[in-house]
Design an enzyme around this catalytic site. Sequence first.
Site, PDB file in Angstrom:
ATOM      1  N   VAL A 128      -0.363   2.703 -14.031  1.00  0.00           N
ATOM      2  CA  VAL A 128       0.665   2.497 -13.011  1.00  0.00           C
ATOM      3  C   VAL A 128       1.320   1.128 -13.193  1.00  0.00           C
ATOM      4  O   VAL A 128       0.632   0.119 -13.385  1.00  0.00           O
ATOM      5  CB  VAL A 128       0.056   2.582 -11.591  1.00  0.00           C
ATOM      6  CG1 VAL A 128       1.133   2.311 -10.531  1.00  0.00           C
ATOM      7  CG2 VAL A 128      -0.588   3.936 -11.353  1.00  0.00           C
ATOM      8  N   ILE A 177       6.594  -2.393  -9.368  1.00  0.00           N
ATOM      9  CA  ILE A 177       7.624  -3.434  -9.386  1.00  0.00           C
ATOM     10  C   ILE A 177       7.793  -3.942  -7.964  1.00  0.00           C
ATOM     11  O   ILE A 177       8.324  -3.240  -7.101  1.00  0.00           O
ATOM     12  CB  ILE A 177       8.953  -2.886  -9.941  1.00  0.00           C
ATOM     13  CG1 ILE A 177       8.774  -2.391 -11.376  1.00  0.00           C
ATOM     14  CG2 ILE A 177      10.028  -3.966  -9.893  1.00  0.00           C
ATOM     15  CD1 ILE A 177      10.014  -1.744 -11.965  1.00  0.00           C
ATOM     16  N   GLY A 218      -0.083  -6.622  -1.976  1.00  0.00           N
ATOM     17  CA  GLY A 218      -1.126  -5.934  -2.716  1.00  0.00           C
ATOM     18  C   GLY A 218      -1.625  -4.620  -2.174  1.00  0.00           C
ATOM     19  O   GLY A 218      -2.492  -3.988  -2.793  1.00  0.00           O
ATOM     20  N   CYS A 236      18.271  -4.610  12.665  1.00  0.00           N
ATOM     21  CA  CYS A 236      17.880  -3.556  11.728  1.00  0.00           C
ATOM     22  C   CYS A 236      17.379  -2.322  12.466  1.00  0.00           C
ATOM     23  O   CYS A 236      17.689  -1.187  12.080  1.00  0.00           O
ATOM     24  CB  CYS A 236      16.806  -4.076  10.775  1.00  0.00           C
ATOM     25  SG  CYS A 236      17.401  -5.340   9.624  1.00  0.00           S
TER      26      CYS A 236
END
Length: 418
Positions: free
Chosen positions: A202, A205, A210, A395
């Site tokens: 895997v 990006i 984590g 947002c």
Amino acid sequence: MTVSSTMHWPSLARSPRAPLHAKVARSIFERAVRMVPVRVVTPDGRSCGGDTGPSAPVFEIVRPGSFFARLGRDTKVGFGEAYMAGDWRAGPGTDLADLLTPFAARLTTLVPQPLQRLRAVVDQRIPAHHENTLEGSRDNIEAHYDLSNDLFAAFLDPTMSYSSAWFPDDVDLVGAGDLEGAQLRKIDGILDFAGVREGTRVLEIGTGWGALAIRAAQRGAQVTTVTISQEQLDLATKRVAEAGVSHRVDLRLQDYREVVGDFDAIVSVEMIEAVGEEYWPTYFAAIDRLLAPGGKVSIQAITMAHERMLATRRSFGWIQKYIFPGGLIPSLQAIDETLAAHTSLRVSQRRELGPHYARTLRLWRDRFTQEWPAIHAQGFDETFRRMWEFYLAYCEAGFRTGYLGVSQLQLTRAPAWG
């Protein structure tokens, strides 16, 4: 860390002197709010708006002169700056996102069409230093993600996921509260689209802190994860070690453009928004280059309607100035067109999570407000508080109304015919 409003945002310390612009802005604003179901109140007791009833959301103008001067100087940036400066606020009993939502629902019609045609003249251009070159990308990411790990830990869930969650289908989103469970469900959705299982190589990006790398490693995958945020890398490394999967995760301070190798699965969650339109071909071409034969890609992307993206892509807005420098939200059509022109990849599955992001943002804002004393103790001032309140509520309103969307996309290679 100390964030001082006068040091970082000196233009907020004083009201701009622009009487003519302020007069024009007042006229446009008062016309616009007649179409919006809110009640606008001013210090002298005047009231206007499209709904002056007692139950309407209340828009309270605290300093009219400064508010309209900022609005007149630059509408797209000035509205948010005026909130940061305390020139306006949500009235007592009114939630900020509830107030902004009816504006977001009418965003394309608030300014008269003849004035909209002047966009190219009045819009600020995106500063050259925001360009997402190798060096520029690092600067842009550091401006947001390297603020403080403790800041993000104060309002995110224990997974430290800073992207839309995916709540169970049978849960009422208005009252949904298990954010950690919903974030893990989101991560599993991404990993499932990419076919991640025991032995999968895997590439991630955008490491974040984590959580996805840990989850993939717990499936038995071998994970390479790259980030250009030193702050994120440091904490992600610690979290990977605490999860006992360091032997399965290779964490790197590296730009995606510098990665080499072959990967069975490539995943990237809400990273494309930071890439910049000029570099979308580079981003997807890199993914295509790094994907092994038969591999799958899974990305999560915030999106907007294609015509809105085309109308706003060259202009400099409040979010770009104060929150995500160098960012641009793509459309699904732009993603499809970029893939077709520059890669052998195509979208093969799609999952829509827009309403889930609205709920995610509300839970973040509630937690931010609750934890403000601890955040303030880190050195963040009241201007910063108002900036983040506005950002999260702004947002949320966008996702509530569908002005913004978010998609999980599975990409696979198009069949080679002939």
